[in-house]
Design a protein around this motif. Structure first.
Motif, PDB file in Angstrom:
ATOM      1  N   ALA A 160      -0.215 -43.292 -10.112  1.00  9.07           N
ATOM      2  CA  ALA A 160       0.388 -41.955 -10.072  1.00  9.07           C
ATOM      3  C   ALA A 160       1.436 -41.785 -11.162  1.00  9.07           C
ATOM      4  CB  ALA A 160       1.006 -41.696  -8.706  1.00  9.07           C
ATOM      5  N   GLY A 161       1.957 -42.891 -11.697  1.00  8.53           N
ATOM      6  CA  GLY A 161       3.017 -42.804 -12.691  1.00  8.53           C
ATOM      7  C   GLY A 161       2.568 -42.959 -14.130  1.00  8.53           C
ATOM      8  N   VAL A 162       1.247 -43.082 -14.378  1.00  7.45           N
ATOM      9  CA  VAL A 162       0.831 -43.320 -15.761  1.00  7.45           C
ATOM     10  C   VAL A 162       1.111 -42.107 -16.650  1.00  7.45           C
ATOM     11  CG1 VAL A 162      -0.902 -45.084 -15.259  1.00  7.45           C
ATOM     12  CG2 VAL A 162      -1.571 -42.673 -15.234  1.00  7.45           C
ATOM     13  N   THR A 163       1.044 -40.900 -16.100  1.00  6.78           N
ATOM     14  CA  THR A 163       1.342 -39.695 -16.870  1.00  6.78           C
ATOM     15  C   THR A 163       1.504 -38.537 -15.898  1.00  6.78           C
ATOM     16  OG1 THR A 163       0.604 -38.315 -18.726  1.00  6.78           O
ATOM     17  CG2 THR A 163      -1.093 -39.099 -17.216  1.00  6.78           C
ATOM     18  N   HIS A 164       1.873 -37.363 -16.388  1.00  7.26           N
ATOM     19  CA  HIS A 164       2.099 -36.231 -15.498  1.00  7.26           C
ATOM     20  C   HIS A 164       0.760 -35.665 -15.017  1.00  7.26           C
ATOM     21  CE1 HIS A 164       0.817 -33.347 -18.603  1.00  7.26           C
ATOM     22  NE2 HIS A 164       1.435 -34.162 -19.444  1.00  7.26           N
ATOM     23  N   GLY A 165       0.818 -34.902 -13.928  1.00  9.42           N
ATOM     24  CA  GLY A 165      -0.386 -34.262 -13.416  1.00  9.42           C
ATOM     25  C   GLY A 165      -1.320 -35.186 -12.675  1.00  9.42           C
ATOM     26  N   VAL A 166      -0.798 -36.302 -12.140  1.00  8.74           N
ATOM     27  CA  VAL A 166      -1.611 -37.262 -11.399  1.00  8.74           C
ATOM     28  C   VAL A 166      -0.976 -37.474 -10.033  1.00  8.74           C
ATOM     29  CG1 VAL A 166      -2.535 -39.609 -11.346  1.00  8.74           C
ATOM     30  CG2 VAL A 166      -2.297 -38.423 -13.534  1.00  8.74           C
ATOM     31  N   ARG A 167      -1.765 -37.409  -8.978  1.00  9.84           N
ATOM     32  CA  ARG A 167      -1.231 -37.583  -7.622  1.00  9.84           C
ATOM     33  C   ARG A 167      -2.345 -38.075  -6.697  1.00  9.84           C
ATOM     34  NH1 ARG A 167      -1.448 -32.839  -9.561  1.00  9.84           N
ATOM     35  NH2 ARG A 167      -3.101 -31.440  -8.862  1.00  9.84           N
ATOM     36  N   TRP A 168      -1.940 -38.615  -5.575  1.00  7.92           N
ATOM     37  CA  TRP A 168      -2.888 -39.130  -4.591  1.00  7.92           C
ATOM     38  C   TRP A 168      -3.050 -38.157  -3.431  1.00  7.92           C
ATOM     39  CZ3 TRP A 168      -5.979 -43.257  -5.061  1.00  7.92           C
ATOM     40  CH2 TRP A 168      -5.665 -44.229  -6.011  1.00  7.92           C
ATOM     41  N   ARG A 169      -4.273 -38.037  -2.936  1.00  9.47           N
ATOM     42  CA  ARG A 169      -4.558 -37.376  -1.665  1.00  9.47           C
ATOM     43  C   ARG A 169      -5.471 -38.321  -0.894  1.00  9.47           C
ATOM     44  NH1 ARG A 169      -3.772 -32.188  -0.196  1.00  9.47           N
ATOM     45  NH2 ARG A 169      -3.508 -31.548  -2.377  1.00  9.47           N
ATOM     46  N   GLU A 170      -4.845 -39.111  -0.012  1.00 12.09           N
ATOM     47  CA  GLU A 170      -5.523 -40.195   0.691  1.00 12.09           C
ATOM     48  C   GLU A 170      -6.112 -41.161  -0.339  1.00 12.09           C
ATOM     49  OE1 GLU A 170      -8.149 -38.292   3.489  1.00 12.09           O
ATOM     50  OE2 GLU A 170      -6.488 -37.777   4.821  1.00 12.09           O
ATOM     51  N   ALA A 171      -7.444 -41.371  -0.346  1.00 14.90           N
ATOM     52  CA  ALA A 171      -8.037 -42.331  -1.286  1.00 14.90           C
ATOM     53  C   ALA A 171      -8.626 -41.641  -2.504  1.00 14.90           C
ATOM     54  CB  ALA A 171      -9.111 -43.151  -0.586  1.00 14.90           C
ATOM     55  N   VAL A 172      -8.143 -40.422  -2.799  1.00 12.99           N
ATOM     56  CA  VAL A 172      -8.633 -39.665  -3.953  1.00 12.99           C
ATOM     57  C   VAL A 172      -7.475 -39.454  -4.928  1.00 12.99           C
ATOM     58  CG1 VAL A 172      -9.683 -37.516  -4.739  1.00 12.99           C
ATOM     59  CG2 VAL A 172     -10.349 -38.494  -2.527  1.00 12.99           C
ATOM     60  N   LEU A 173      -7.684 -39.840  -6.186  1.00 11.14           N
ATOM     61  CA  LEU A 173      -6.699 -39.613  -7.233  1.00 11.14           C
ATOM     62  C   LEU A 173      -6.997 -38.264  -7.878  1.00 11.14           C
ATOM     63  CD1 LEU A 173      -4.313 -41.053  -8.718  1.00 11.14           C
ATOM     64  CD2 LEU A 173      -5.983 -41.729 -10.454  1.00 11.14           C
ATOM     65  N   GLU A 174      -6.089 -37.305  -7.733  1.00 12.55           N
ATOM     66  CA  GLU A 174      -6.275 -35.967  -8.285  1.00 12.55           C
ATOM     67  C   GLU A 174      -5.573 -35.880  -9.635  1.00 12.55           C
ATOM     68  OE1 GLU A 174      -6.643 -33.396  -4.147  1.00 12.55           O
ATOM     69  OE2 GLU A 174      -4.774 -33.321  -5.307  1.00 12.55           O
ATOM     70  N   ILE A 175      -6.293 -35.363 -10.622  1.00 16.11           N
ATOM     71  CA  ILE A 175      -5.791 -35.308 -11.991  1.00 16.11           C
ATOM     72  C   ILE A 175      -5.933 -33.882 -12.505  1.00 16.11           C
ATOM     73  CG2 ILE A 175      -6.042 -36.240 -14.321  1.00 16.11           C
ATOM     74  CD1 ILE A 175      -7.532 -38.636 -13.013  1.00 16.11           C
ATOM     75  N   ASP A 176      -4.826 -33.287 -12.938  1.00 18.53           N
ATOM     76  CA  ASP A 176      -4.895 -31.949 -13.513  1.00 18.53           C
ATOM     77  C   ASP A 176      -5.800 -31.971 -14.737  1.00 18.53           C
ATOM     78  OD1 ASP A 176      -3.175 -31.040 -11.595  1.00 18.53           O
ATOM     79  OD2 ASP A 176      -1.390 -31.087 -12.854  1.00 18.53           O
TER      80      ASP A 176
END
Length: 320
Positions: free
Chosen positions: A172-188
């Protein structure tokens, strides 16, 4: 939005690439050459690179769009140029055709040369190989040592983050626009797509040439690759000071040993790589161990050395 679906097996297979991938960097650099309204950090680099970009490398511009999503067979995770060239040449014909079709569907014109590439025409592939080699020599070779040094510093820092805070926080910290929703990594992202890793895992690859949104490449075999902008982009590496406070503190030899011990090595490995005696290595590793910058472990007849988190922080903070 990109949604990357992880299984438990995928979470266990999240890794950092061991070194920068030269042909992936070449593809991204080619994309950055074409970006309108480029990130200001790269504007002077772009102007200079466009003036000096070799004519023989210009066929790459037909294959790689400004989004960086060029054909995956052109961007293998190789450790060097020759290894990468071998992987390009051995790309399966079906994979080549599928990737060229994808690139043309997303906006690149299907030129006669691209059509010949898809048919594995010998002359077309000679042109491609010459373009790759010439592009690497023109864009990457002069700065590759800087890129490699900065890459290993970032890799050490990310590894430390992984050790202290876990996979979720690190990703989640590699760059902006990245977050977790359970076991799914959401990326803008500009595209709406689901990527199911399905047990293949994920390899992280920071790029010194990239300043746009994250790019994920799903190769037919092996892990997917998550490319994101490095903390320190290439133009800032070029302008950074050559003074090394870590070397001033520890001395050049101990700094070189500490940098090498980002990965685990024996004294024999270190002596061979740095061309110094094993007794000298022993003295330096003893001093580094007393300073709590490395730890050592005996396995059979060999003693293995590796950085502590403090040593990693010190190396990650050193200039390239």
């Amino acid at each position: 939005m990109l949604r990357v679906h992880f299984t438990l097996e995928d979470l266990l297979k999240v890794t950092l690439a061991p070194a920068p991938a030269p042909l992936m960097e070449l593809v991204l650099a080619t994309a950055m050459l074409q970006q309108p309204g480029i990130d200001p950090v790269f504007s002077r680099w772009q102007q200079r690179a466009l003036r000096t970009f070799p004519r023989a490398a210009r066929p790459l511009l037909e294959l790689v769009p400004p989004t960086g999503k060029g054909p995956l067979f052109l961007a293998p995770l190789s450790r060097g140029l020759e290894d990468g060239m071998d992987q390009i040449r051995s790309s399966p014909a079906a994979f080549v055709r599928a990737e060229l079709q994808r690139v043309c569907r997303t906006g690149r014109p299907q030129t006669p040369w691209i059509s010949r590439l898809a048919r594995k025409d010998r002359d077309a592939w000679k042109t491609l190989q010459n373009a790759v080699r010439t592009g690497y020599n023109g864009l990457l070779a002069p700065v590759w040592e800087r890129i490699t040094s900065a890459y290993h510093a970032e890799r050490a820092w990310r590894s430390h983050t992984l050790a202290r805070h876990g996979i979720h926080s690190m990703l989640a910290g590699v760059t902006h626009g990245v977050r977790w929703r359970e076991a799914v990594l959401e990326i803008d992202s500009r595209e709406d797509r689901d990527i199911h890793l399905a047990g293949r895992g994920l390899t992280l690859l920071p790029s010194a040439f990239w300043a746009d949104r994250q790019v994920i490449g799903a190769y037919p075999q092996g892990p997917a690759v998550f490319v994101y902008p490095a903390v320190t982009p290439l133009p800032l590496l070029e302008e950074s000071s050559k003074a090394d406070p870590v070397a001033a503190l520890l001395g050049r030899t101990r700094t070189a040993i500490l940098a090498m011990l980002i990965q685990q090595h024996t004294a024999t490995d270190v002596a061979r790589e740095l061309d110094i005696s094993k007794s000298s290595v022993s003295e330096h590793t003893k001093a580094l161990r007393h300073a709590r910058l490395i730890v050592s472990k005996r396995v059979g007849q060999a003693v293995w050395h590796t950085c502590t988190p403090l040593g990693l922080e010190l190396i990650a903070g050193a200039p390239a």
